[in-house]
Write an enzyme that holds these catalytic residues in place. Structure first.
Site, PDB file in Angstrom:
ATOM      1  N   ASP A 334     -66.011  -0.839 -33.991  1.00  0.00           N
ATOM      2  CA  ASP A 334     -66.396  -1.826 -34.867  1.00  0.00           C
ATOM      3  C   ASP A 334     -67.918  -2.622 -34.458  1.00  0.00           C
ATOM      4  O   ASP A 334     -68.578  -2.757 -35.458  1.00  0.00           O
ATOM      5  CB  ASP A 334     -65.648  -2.718 -34.118  1.00  0.00           C
ATOM      6  CG  ASP A 334     -66.036  -4.589 -35.171  1.00  0.00           C
ATOM      7  OD1 ASP A 334     -65.475  -3.675 -36.378  1.00  0.00           O
ATOM      8  OD2 ASP A 334     -65.985  -4.996 -34.708  1.00  0.00           O
ATOM      9  N   ARG A 335     -68.550  -1.981 -33.558  1.00  0.00           N
ATOM     10  CA  ARG A 335     -69.381  -1.991 -32.619  1.00  0.00           C
ATOM     11  C   ARG A 335     -70.556  -1.949 -33.747  1.00  0.00           C
ATOM     12  O   ARG A 335     -71.722  -2.001 -33.669  1.00  0.00           O
ATOM     13  CB  ARG A 335     -69.911  -2.139 -31.528  1.00  0.00           C
ATOM     14  CG  ARG A 335     -69.059  -3.147 -30.368  1.00  0.00           C
ATOM     15  CD  ARG A 335     -69.192  -4.523 -31.044  1.00  0.00           C
ATOM     16  NE  ARG A 335     -68.915  -5.612 -29.599  1.00  0.00           N
ATOM     17  CZ  ARG A 335     -69.074  -6.899 -30.366  1.00  0.00           C
ATOM     18  NH1 ARG A 335     -70.053  -7.698 -30.659  1.00  0.00           N
ATOM     19  NH2 ARG A 335     -67.940  -7.329 -29.081  1.00  0.00           N
ATOM     20  N   LEU A 415     -66.484 -10.579 -39.441  1.00  0.00           N
ATOM     21  CA  LEU A 415     -66.788 -10.908 -40.565  1.00  0.00           C
ATOM     22  C   LEU A 415     -67.842 -10.041 -40.512  1.00  0.00           C
ATOM     23  O   LEU A 415     -68.611 -10.270 -41.651  1.00  0.00           O
ATOM     24  CB  LEU A 415     -67.599 -12.196 -40.504  1.00  0.00           C
ATOM     25  CG  LEU A 415     -66.062 -13.929 -40.857  1.00  0.00           C
ATOM     26  CD1 LEU A 415     -66.664 -14.793 -40.788  1.00  0.00           C
ATOM     27  CD2 LEU A 415     -65.873 -13.066 -42.115  1.00  0.00           C
ATOM     28  N   ARG A 416     -67.795  -9.190 -39.494  1.00  0.00           N
ATOM     29  CA  ARG A 416     -68.720  -8.019 -39.576  1.00  0.00           C
ATOM     30  C   ARG A 416     -69.333  -7.162 -40.455  1.00  0.00           C
ATOM     31  O   ARG A 416     -70.223  -6.777 -41.559  1.00  0.00           O
ATOM     32  CB  ARG A 416     -68.423  -7.141 -38.834  1.00  0.00           C
ATOM     33  CG  ARG A 416     -68.897  -8.047 -36.693  1.00  0.00           C
ATOM     34  CD  ARG A 416     -69.325  -6.997 -35.775  1.00  0.00           C
ATOM     35  NE  ARG A 416     -69.128  -7.205 -35.033  1.00  0.00           N
ATOM     36  CZ  ARG A 416     -68.534  -7.529 -34.000  1.00  0.00           C
ATOM     37  NH1 ARG A 416     -66.964  -7.263 -33.830  1.00  0.00           N
ATOM     38  NH2 ARG A 416     -68.735  -8.428 -32.547  1.00  0.00           N
ATOM     39  N   GLY A 417     -68.003  -6.861 -41.452  1.00  0.00           N
ATOM     40  CA  GLY A 417     -67.871  -6.438 -42.630  1.00  0.00           C
ATOM     41  C   GLY A 417     -69.033  -6.700 -43.498  1.00  0.00           C
ATOM     42  O   GLY A 417     -69.798  -6.327 -44.530  1.00  0.00           O
TER      43      GLY A 417
END
Length: 477
Positions: A334-335, A415-417
Protein backbone atom coordinates in the site's frame (compact mmCIF):
# COMPACT_ATOMS: atom_id res chain seq x y z
CA UNK A 1 48.27 1.00 3.64
CA UNK A 2 49.77 3.81 5.73
CA UNK A 3 51.65 1.38 7.97
CA UNK A 4 53.09 -0.45 4.95
CA UNK A 5 54.37 2.78 3.37
CA UNK A 6 55.76 3.91 6.71
CA UNK A 7 57.63 0.61 7.19
CA UNK A 8 59.22 0.83 3.73
CA UNK A 9 60.40 4.41 4.31
CA UNK A 10 61.67 3.48 7.77
CA UNK A 11 63.79 0.68 6.32
CA UNK A 12 65.40 3.22 3.97
CA UNK A 13 66.12 5.59 6.83
CA UNK A 14 67.90 2.85 8.84
CA UNK A 15 70.34 2.36 5.96
CA UNK A 16 71.23 6.02 5.47
CA UNK A 17 70.81 7.51 8.95
CA UNK A 18 72.69 6.16 11.98
CA UNK A 19 70.38 7.91 14.43
CA UNK A 20 67.35 6.04 13.19
CA UNK A 21 68.80 2.59 13.76
CA UNK A 22 67.45 2.30 17.30
CA UNK A 23 63.78 2.86 16.49
CA UNK A 24 61.42 0.63 18.42
CA UNK A 25 59.76 -1.92 16.14
CA UNK A 26 55.98 -2.17 16.13
CA UNK A 27 52.90 -1.45 14.08
CA UNK A 28 53.35 2.32 14.49
CA UNK A 29 56.75 3.60 15.54
CA UNK A 30 58.77 6.69 14.73
CA UNK A 31 62.07 8.31 15.55
CA UNK A 32 62.03 12.07 15.93
CA UNK A 33 64.80 14.51 16.83
CA UNK A 34 64.79 16.14 20.23
CA UNK A 35 62.99 19.43 20.49
CA UNK A 36 62.70 21.60 23.57
CA UNK A 37 59.03 22.50 23.13
CA UNK A 38 57.11 19.66 21.45
CA UNK A 39 53.78 20.60 19.92
CA UNK A 40 51.37 19.21 17.32
CA UNK A 41 53.25 19.43 14.07
CA UNK A 42 54.11 17.88 10.79
CA UNK A 43 57.33 15.84 10.75
CA UNK A 44 59.68 15.76 7.78
CA UNK A 45 62.67 13.53 7.17
CA UNK A 46 65.40 13.48 4.51
CA UNK A 47 64.87 10.65 2.05
CA UNK A 48 68.28 10.54 0.39
CA UNK A 49 70.83 12.79 2.22
CA UNK A 50 74.29 13.21 0.82
CA UNK A 51 75.84 12.21 4.13
CA UNK A 52 74.47 11.30 7.56
CA UNK A 53 74.79 14.67 9.27
CA UNK A 54 72.82 15.43 12.42
CA UNK A 55 69.67 17.37 11.58
CA UNK A 56 69.60 21.13 12.13
CA UNK A 57 66.27 22.31 13.50
CA UNK A 58 64.52 25.55 12.70
CA UNK A 59 61.08 26.93 13.49
CA UNK A 60 59.03 27.77 10.39
CA UNK A 61 55.33 28.68 10.20
CA UNK A 62 53.23 26.15 8.31
CA UNK A 63 49.50 26.38 7.74
CA UNK A 64 47.91 23.00 8.48
CA UNK A 65 46.11 21.29 5.64
CA UNK A 66 43.34 20.09 7.89
CA UNK A 67 42.53 20.53 11.56
CA UNK A 68 39.75 18.55 13.21
CA UNK A 69 37.26 20.49 15.25
CA UNK A 70 38.11 18.52 18.37
CA UNK A 71 41.74 19.74 18.33
CA UNK A 72 42.15 23.06 16.48
CA UNK A 73 45.69 23.86 15.45
CA UNK A 74 47.31 27.27 16.06
CA UNK A 75 47.62 29.74 13.20
CA UNK A 76 51.39 29.19 12.92
CA UNK A 77 52.38 25.67 13.87
CA UNK A 78 56.11 24.98 14.29
CA UNK A 79 57.57 22.49 11.88
CA UNK A 80 60.76 20.47 12.11
CA UNK A 81 62.91 20.51 9.00
CA UNK A 82 66.33 19.10 8.29
CA UNK A 83 69.00 21.26 6.68
CA UNK A 84 69.47 18.72 3.91
CA UNK A 85 65.77 17.92 3.33
CA UNK A 86 64.70 18.15 -0.28
CA UNK A 87 61.49 16.06 -0.23
CA UNK A 88 59.66 16.35 3.10
CA UNK A 89 57.49 13.43 4.11
CA UNK A 90 54.28 14.27 5.95
CA UNK A 91 53.15 11.72 8.51
CA UNK A 92 49.52 11.44 9.58
CA UNK A 93 47.83 8.75 11.60
CA UNK A 94 44.28 7.88 12.66
CA UNK A 95 45.25 7.80 16.32
CA UNK A 96 45.73 10.92 18.39
CA UNK A 97 49.18 10.01 19.71
CA UNK A 98 52.15 7.89 18.60
CA UNK A 99 54.54 6.13 20.95
CA UNK A 100 58.18 6.46 19.97
CA UNK A 101 61.76 6.49 21.26
CA UNK A 102 62.88 10.09 21.13
CA UNK A 103 66.65 10.67 20.75
CA UNK A 104 68.36 12.99 23.23
CA UNK A 105 71.91 13.81 24.33
CA UNK A 106 71.99 10.91 26.78
CA UNK A 107 70.63 8.39 24.33
CA UNK A 108 66.97 7.53 23.71
CA UNK A 109 64.00 8.15 25.92
CA UNK A 110 60.44 6.95 25.61
CA UNK A 111 57.80 9.58 24.92
CA UNK A 112 54.61 10.41 23.08
CA UNK A 113 53.91 13.12 20.57
CA UNK A 114 50.56 14.19 19.18
CA UNK A 115 49.63 14.52 15.53
CA UNK A 116 46.57 16.70 15.21
CA UNK A 117 46.83 17.62 11.54
CA UNK A 118 45.73 15.19 8.86
CA UNK A 119 46.74 15.80 5.27
CA UNK A 120 43.43 15.97 3.40
CA UNK A 121 43.16 15.92 -0.39
CA UNK A 122 42.57 19.23 -2.08
CA UNK A 123 39.38 20.14 -3.91
CA UNK A 124 41.09 19.55 -7.25
CA UNK A 125 42.10 16.04 -6.22
CA UNK A 126 38.58 15.28 -5.04
CA UNK A 127 37.11 16.45 -8.35
CA UNK A 128 39.64 14.36 -10.26
CA UNK A 129 38.79 11.26 -8.24
CA UNK A 130 35.06 11.85 -8.69
CA UNK A 131 35.49 12.23 -12.44
CA UNK A 132 37.61 9.08 -12.62
CA UNK A 133 35.05 7.13 -10.59
CA UNK A 134 32.26 8.31 -12.88
CA UNK A 135 34.17 7.28 -15.98
CA UNK A 136 34.97 3.85 -14.51
CA UNK A 137 31.33 3.06 -13.70
CA UNK A 138 29.59 0.26 -15.53
CA UNK A 139 27.73 1.66 -18.57
CA UNK A 140 23.96 1.85 -18.13
CA UNK A 141 21.51 0.77 -20.80
CA UNK A 142 19.86 3.94 -22.19
CA UNK A 143 16.24 4.46 -21.23
CA UNK A 144 14.94 5.34 -24.76
CA UNK A 145 16.45 2.09 -26.11
CA UNK A 146 14.11 -0.10 -24.04
CA UNK A 147 11.59 -1.73 -26.37
CA UNK A 148 8.01 -2.06 -25.16
CA UNK A 149 7.10 -2.05 -21.43
CA UNK A 150 5.36 1.32 -21.87
CA UNK A 151 3.34 0.96 -18.67
CA UNK A 152 6.44 0.49 -16.53
CA UNK A 153 8.33 3.34 -18.20
CA UNK A 154 5.40 5.72 -17.80
CA UNK A 155 5.07 4.99 -14.07
CA UNK A 156 8.78 5.66 -13.56
CA UNK A 157 8.68 8.95 -15.47
CA UNK A 158 5.64 10.18 -13.55
CA UNK A 159 7.41 9.53 -10.24
CA UNK A 160 10.46 11.48 -11.39
CA UNK A 161 8.20 14.41 -12.30
CA UNK A 162 6.29 14.29 -8.99
CA UNK A 163 8.15 12.36 -6.24
CA UNK A 164 5.15 12.74 -3.92
CA UNK A 165 3.29 10.09 -5.92
CA UNK A 166 5.02 7.57 -3.68
CA UNK A 167 7.06 5.23 -5.86
CA UNK A 168 6.41 2.26 -8.13
CA UNK A 169 6.01 -1.46 -7.53
CA UNK A 170 7.00 -3.46 -10.63
CA UNK A 171 5.90 -7.08 -10.76
CA UNK A 172 6.46 -9.38 -13.70
CA UNK A 173 8.09 -12.44 -15.14
CA UNK A 174 11.81 -13.03 -14.85
CA UNK A 175 13.97 -11.64 -17.64
CA UNK A 176 11.57 -8.88 -18.70
CA UNK A 177 13.97 -5.97 -18.06
CA UNK A 178 12.60 -4.72 -14.75
CA UNK A 179 15.90 -3.89 -13.04
CA UNK A 180 17.48 -2.77 -16.35
CA UNK A 181 14.72 -0.20 -16.85
CA UNK A 182 14.95 1.10 -13.29
CA UNK A 183 18.72 1.52 -13.41
CA UNK A 184 18.54 3.22 -16.80
CA UNK A 185 16.50 5.93 -15.10
CA UNK A 186 19.72 7.34 -13.59
CA UNK A 187 20.61 9.25 -16.76
CA UNK A 188 17.25 11.05 -16.73
CA UNK A 189 17.29 12.25 -13.14
CA UNK A 190 17.39 16.06 -12.85
CA UNK A 191 19.65 18.21 -10.70
CA UNK A 192 18.67 19.38 -7.22
CA UNK A 193 20.12 21.99 -4.84
CA UNK A 194 21.82 20.58 -1.73
CA UNK A 195 23.90 21.95 1.15
CA UNK A 196 27.61 21.34 0.66
CA UNK A 197 29.01 18.62 2.93
CA UNK A 198 25.64 17.52 4.35
CA UNK A 199 25.19 13.72 4.42
CA UNK A 200 21.38 13.99 4.27
CA UNK A 201 21.16 15.90 0.95
CA UNK A 202 19.36 18.70 2.78
CA UNK A 203 17.35 21.21 0.79
CA UNK A 204 18.73 24.70 1.60
CA UNK A 205 15.28 26.27 1.11
CA UNK A 206 12.82 23.70 2.54
CA UNK A 207 12.99 23.14 6.33
CA UNK A 208 10.98 19.90 6.05
CA UNK A 209 13.86 18.09 4.31
CA UNK A 210 16.74 19.63 6.27
CA UNK A 211 19.04 17.61 8.48
CA UNK A 212 19.39 18.56 12.17
CA UNK A 213 22.76 20.29 11.74
CA UNK A 214 21.62 22.31 8.73
CA UNK A 215 18.46 23.38 10.54
CA UNK A 216 20.50 24.62 13.51
CA UNK A 217 22.78 26.56 11.18
CA UNK A 218 19.79 28.21 9.55
CA UNK A 219 18.36 29.16 12.96
CA UNK A 220 21.73 30.70 13.87
CA UNK A 221 21.62 32.85 10.75
CA UNK A 222 24.50 31.23 8.89
CA UNK A 223 24.83 31.45 5.13
CA UNK A 224 24.74 27.92 3.76
CA UNK A 225 27.03 26.93 0.88
CA UNK A 226 24.81 25.49 -1.86
CA UNK A 227 25.64 23.30 -4.83
CA UNK A 228 23.69 21.28 -7.39
CA UNK A 229 23.91 17.53 -7.80
CA UNK A 230 22.08 14.71 -9.54
CA UNK A 231 19.25 12.94 -7.76
CA UNK A 232 20.84 9.83 -6.28
CA UNK A 233 19.64 6.26 -6.74
CA UNK A 234 20.48 3.95 -3.83
CA UNK A 235 20.30 0.17 -4.13
CA UNK A 236 19.08 -1.68 -1.04
CA UNK A 237 20.49 -5.22 -1.19
CA UNK A 238 18.54 -8.08 0.33
CA UNK A 239 21.41 -8.93 2.69
CA UNK A 240 21.73 -5.43 4.17
CA UNK A 241 21.74 -5.11 7.96
CA UNK A 242 19.49 -2.81 9.91
CA UNK A 243 22.49 -0.76 11.08
CA UNK A 244 23.56 -0.15 7.48
CA UNK A 245 20.05 0.88 6.46
CA UNK A 246 19.16 3.13 9.40
CA UNK A 247 22.63 4.24 10.49
CA UNK A 248 24.59 3.57 13.66
CA UNK A 249 27.36 4.92 15.86
CA UNK A 250 30.58 5.99 14.13
CA UNK A 251 33.12 3.49 15.46
CA UNK A 252 36.10 5.37 14.02
CA UNK A 253 35.30 8.60 15.84
CA UNK A 254 34.47 6.70 19.01
CA UNK A 255 37.91 5.07 19.01
CA UNK A 256 40.00 8.00 17.81
CA UNK A 257 38.25 10.97 19.42
CA UNK A 258 36.27 9.33 22.19
CA UNK A 259 33.00 10.98 21.12
CA UNK A 260 29.63 9.58 20.15
CA UNK A 261 28.89 10.39 16.53
CA UNK A 262 26.23 9.21 14.10
CA UNK A 263 27.20 7.43 10.91
CA UNK A 264 24.36 7.87 8.39
CA UNK A 265 22.95 4.85 6.59
CA UNK A 266 21.28 4.18 3.27
CA UNK A 267 18.08 6.01 4.25
CA UNK A 268 20.07 9.20 4.78
CA UNK A 269 21.79 8.79 1.43
CA UNK A 270 18.45 8.18 -0.31
CA UNK A 271 16.82 11.33 1.08
CA UNK A 272 15.39 13.37 -1.82
CA UNK A 273 16.43 10.52 -4.11
CA UNK A 274 15.38 7.03 -5.17
CA UNK A 275 15.60 3.89 -3.06
CA UNK A 276 15.51 0.78 -5.25
CA UNK A 277 14.87 -2.70 -3.84
CA UNK A 278 15.26 -5.56 -6.28
CA UNK A 279 13.29 -8.69 -5.37
CA UNK A 280 11.45 -6.68 -2.74
CA UNK A 281 9.11 -9.59 -2.00
CA UNK A 282 12.12 -11.48 -0.59
CA UNK A 283 13.17 -8.68 1.78
CA UNK A 284 13.47 -9.60 5.45
CA UNK A 285 10.59 -8.59 7.69
CA UNK A 286 12.68 -6.38 9.98
CA UNK A 287 13.87 -4.31 6.98
CA UNK A 288 10.30 -4.12 5.72
CA UNK A 289 9.30 -2.64 9.08
CA UNK A 290 12.05 -0.02 8.76
CA UNK A 291 10.90 0.94 5.27
CA UNK A 292 7.27 1.13 6.43
CA UNK A 293 8.17 3.48 9.27
CA UNK A 294 10.30 5.78 7.11
CA UNK A 295 7.87 5.78 4.18
CA UNK A 296 4.96 6.65 6.47
CA UNK A 297 6.56 9.57 8.32
CA UNK A 298 9.27 10.72 5.92
CA UNK A 299 11.75 10.66 8.81
CA UNK A 300 14.20 8.10 10.15
CA UNK A 301 14.66 7.96 13.92
CA UNK A 302 17.66 6.12 15.37
CA UNK A 303 17.84 5.17 19.07
CA UNK A 304 20.89 3.04 19.86
CA UNK A 305 24.20 3.08 21.79
CA UNK A 306 23.28 6.33 23.50
CA UNK A 307 22.51 8.09 20.21
CA UNK A 308 19.15 9.71 19.58
CA UNK A 309 18.80 11.38 16.19
CA UNK A 310 16.11 11.99 13.59
CA UNK A 311 16.78 12.99 10.01
CA UNK A 312 14.60 13.37 6.90
CA UNK A 313 14.18 10.24 4.77
CA UNK A 314 11.88 11.22 1.93
CA UNK A 315 12.61 9.04 -1.06
CA UNK A 316 10.94 7.51 -4.09
CA UNK A 317 10.52 3.83 -3.23
CA UNK A 318 10.88 1.59 -6.28
CA UNK A 319 10.60 -2.16 -5.93
CA UNK A 320 10.63 -5.03 -8.39
CA UNK A 321 9.91 -8.70 -8.03
CA UNK A 322 8.54 -11.89 -9.48
CA UNK A 323 5.08 -12.87 -8.17
CA UNK A 324 6.01 -16.55 -8.46
CA UNK A 325 8.62 -16.09 -5.71
CA UNK A 326 6.14 -14.87 -3.12
CA UNK A 327 3.63 -12.15 -2.38
CA UNK A 328 4.42 -8.81 -0.81
CA UNK A 329 3.06 -7.81 2.57
CA UNK A 330 -0.10 -5.71 2.06
CA UNK A 331 1.20 -3.02 4.45
CA UNK A 332 4.25 -2.42 2.25
CA UNK A 333 2.33 -2.85 -0.98
CA UNK A 334 0.00 0.00 0.00
CA UNK A 335 3.01 2.31 0.44
CA UNK A 336 3.82 2.14 -3.27
CA UNK A 337 2.00 4.88 -5.12
CA UNK A 338 1.70 3.01 -8.41
CA UNK A 339 1.79 -0.61 -9.51
CA UNK A 340 3.06 -1.74 -12.91
CA UNK A 341 2.64 -5.23 -14.31
CA UNK A 342 5.26 -6.42 -16.78
CA UNK A 343 4.69 -9.33 -19.11
CA UNK A 344 6.88 -11.21 -21.54
CA UNK A 345 6.84 -9.84 -25.08
CA UNK A 346 5.00 -12.28 -27.38
CA UNK A 347 5.53 -10.55 -30.71
CA UNK A 348 8.34 -12.30 -32.60
CA UNK A 349 9.57 -9.15 -34.35
CA UNK A 350 9.81 -7.23 -31.06
CA UNK A 351 11.69 -10.10 -29.45
CA UNK A 352 14.21 -10.12 -32.30
CA UNK A 353 14.64 -6.35 -32.00
CA UNK A 354 15.28 -6.59 -28.26
CA UNK A 355 17.90 -9.32 -28.79
CA UNK A 356 19.67 -7.31 -31.50
CA UNK A 357 19.71 -4.11 -29.44
CA UNK A 358 21.13 -5.95 -26.46
CA UNK A 359 23.83 -7.53 -28.62
CA UNK A 360 24.81 -4.08 -29.91
CA UNK A 361 25.05 -2.75 -26.37
CA UNK A 362 27.20 -5.65 -25.16
CA UNK A 363 29.50 -5.31 -28.17
CA UNK A 364 30.18 -1.57 -27.83
CA UNK A 365 28.33 0.16 -24.95
CA UNK A 366 29.85 3.59 -25.60
CA UNK A 367 28.80 3.90 -29.25
CA UNK A 368 25.40 2.36 -28.45
CA UNK A 369 24.74 5.00 -25.80
CA UNK A 370 25.96 7.69 -28.16
CA UNK A 371 23.39 6.65 -30.77
CA UNK A 372 20.58 7.36 -28.29
CA UNK A 373 22.08 10.58 -26.92
CA UNK A 374 19.70 12.91 -28.80
CA UNK A 375 16.60 11.03 -27.64
CA UNK A 376 17.98 10.99 -24.09
CA UNK A 377 18.56 14.74 -24.04
CA UNK A 378 15.11 15.39 -25.51
CA UNK A 379 13.50 13.28 -22.78
CA UNK A 380 15.56 15.05 -20.10
CA UNK A 381 14.34 18.45 -21.32
CA UNK A 382 10.77 17.16 -21.34
CA UNK A 383 11.08 15.96 -17.72
CA UNK A 384 12.66 19.24 -16.60
CA UNK A 385 9.90 21.26 -18.24
CA UNK A 386 7.21 19.03 -16.73
CA UNK A 387 8.67 19.42 -13.22
CA UNK A 388 8.69 23.19 -13.53
CA UNK A 389 5.11 23.37 -14.92
CA UNK A 390 3.60 20.80 -12.54
CA UNK A 391 2.34 23.43 -10.09
CA UNK A 392 0.26 25.16 -12.75
CA UNK A 393 -1.65 22.04 -13.89
CA UNK A 394 -5.34 22.17 -12.96
CA UNK A 395 -7.74 19.29 -12.28
CA UNK A 396 -11.44 19.97 -12.62
CA UNK A 397 -13.56 19.53 -9.48
CA UNK A 398 -16.02 17.29 -11.32
CA UNK A 399 -13.20 14.97 -12.32
CA UNK A 400 -12.03 14.83 -8.69
CA UNK A 401 -15.52 13.79 -7.64
CA UNK A 402 -15.61 10.99 -10.21
CA UNK A 403 -12.15 9.74 -9.18
CA UNK A 404 -13.27 9.48 -5.56
CA UNK A 405 -16.49 7.78 -6.67
CA UNK A 406 -14.49 5.10 -8.50
CA UNK A 407 -12.37 4.50 -5.40
CA UNK A 408 -15.44 4.29 -3.15
CA UNK A 409 -17.30 1.84 -5.39
CA UNK A 410 -14.19 -0.37 -5.62
CA UNK A 411 -14.04 -0.47 -1.78
CA UNK A 412 -10.51 0.93 -1.72
CA UNK A 413 -9.32 1.28 1.87
CA UNK A 414 -8.13 4.72 2.89
CA UNK A 415 -7.61 7.81 0.75
CA UNK A 416 -4.21 7.08 -0.73
CA UNK A 417 -5.83 5.87 -3.95
CA UNK A 418 -7.62 9.21 -4.42
CA UNK A 419 -4.52 11.27 -3.67
CA UNK A 420 -2.17 9.26 -5.89
CA UNK A 421 -4.60 9.24 -8.83
CA UNK A 422 -4.92 13.03 -8.68
CA UNK A 423 -1.15 13.49 -8.54
CA UNK A 424 -0.41 10.99 -11.31
CA UNK A 425 -2.99 12.56 -13.64
CA UNK A 426 -1.47 16.01 -13.11
CA UNK A 427 2.05 14.66 -13.72
CA UNK A 428 0.92 13.02 -16.98
CA UNK A 429 -0.67 16.26 -18.17
CA UNK A 430 2.55 18.13 -17.35
CA UNK A 431 4.58 15.51 -19.22
CA UNK A 432 2.41 16.08 -22.30
CA UNK A 433 2.82 19.85 -21.97
CA UNK A 434 -0.77 20.66 -21.00
CA UNK A 435 -2.11 22.73 -18.11
CA UNK A 436 -5.44 20.90 -17.73
CA UNK A 437 -6.06 17.25 -16.87
CA UNK A 438 -8.31 15.37 -19.30
CA UNK A 439 -10.37 12.20 -18.94
CA UNK A 440 -7.79 10.34 -21.07
CA UNK A 441 -5.07 11.21 -18.56
CA UNK A 442 -7.12 9.74 -15.73
CA UNK A 443 -7.97 6.64 -17.75
CA UNK A 444 -4.26 6.07 -18.39
CA UNK A 445 -3.08 6.24 -14.77
CA UNK A 446 -6.01 5.04 -12.65
CA UNK A 447 -5.41 1.29 -13.18
CA UNK A 448 -1.81 1.65 -11.97
CA UNK A 449 -2.90 3.70 -8.94
CA UNK A 450 -5.71 1.41 -7.74
CA UNK A 451 -4.86 -2.10 -8.96
CA UNK A 452 -2.82 -3.09 -5.90
CA UNK A 453 -5.22 -1.48 -3.41
CA UNK A 454 -8.20 -3.75 -4.11
CA UNK A 455 -9.03 -6.50 -1.67
CA UNK A 456 -7.89 -9.92 -2.85
CA UNK A 457 -10.61 -12.41 -3.72
CA UNK A 458 -9.20 -15.95 -4.04
CA UNK A 459 -12.15 -16.99 -6.23
CA UNK A 460 -11.82 -14.03 -8.60
CA UNK A 461 -10.19 -14.86 -11.93
CA UNK A 462 -10.39 -11.38 -13.48
CA UNK A 463 -7.31 -9.18 -13.23
CA UNK A 464 -7.70 -6.33 -10.76
CA UNK A 465 -6.63 -3.83 -13.41
CA UNK A 466 -9.55 -4.82 -15.61
CA UNK A 467 -11.94 -4.34 -12.69
CA UNK A 468 -10.63 -0.78 -12.27
CA UNK A 469 -11.07 -0.02 -15.98
CA UNK A 470 -14.63 -1.39 -15.99
CA UNK A 471 -15.58 0.73 -13.00
CA UNK A 472 -13.89 3.77 -14.54
CA UNK A 473 -15.97 3.59 -17.74
CA UNK A 474 -19.09 2.94 -15.69
CA UNK A 475 -18.58 6.13 -13.63
CA UNK A 476 -17.14 8.39 -16.35
CA UNK A 477 -19.57 7.18 -19.01
Amino acid sequence: MLCAIFSDRLATWRKVLPWTSRVRRGPIAASVPAYPNPSPTYLSYPLFPSKPLPPVHCRLPMAPLFSPASAPAPAASPALFSAFTSCPLFIATASSAISARIPSKKGFRHGRFTVCNVAAPSATEQDTKATAAKESQRPVYPFPAIVGQDEMKLCLLLNVIDPKIGGVMIMGDRGTGKSTTVRSLVDLLPDISVVVGDPFNSDPFDPEVMGPEVRNRVLNGENLPVTTTKITMVDLPLGATEDRVCGTIDIEKALTEGVKAFEPGLLAKANRGILYVDEVNLLDDHLVDVLLDSAASGWNTVEREGISISHPARFILIGSGNPEEGELRPQLLDRFGMHAQVGTVRDAELRVKIVEERARFDRDPKSFRQSYLDEQEKLQDQITSARSNLGSVQLNHELRIKISKVCAELNVDGLRGDIVTNRAAKALAALKGRETVTVEDIATVIPNCLRHRLRKDPLESIDSGLLVIEKFYEVFG
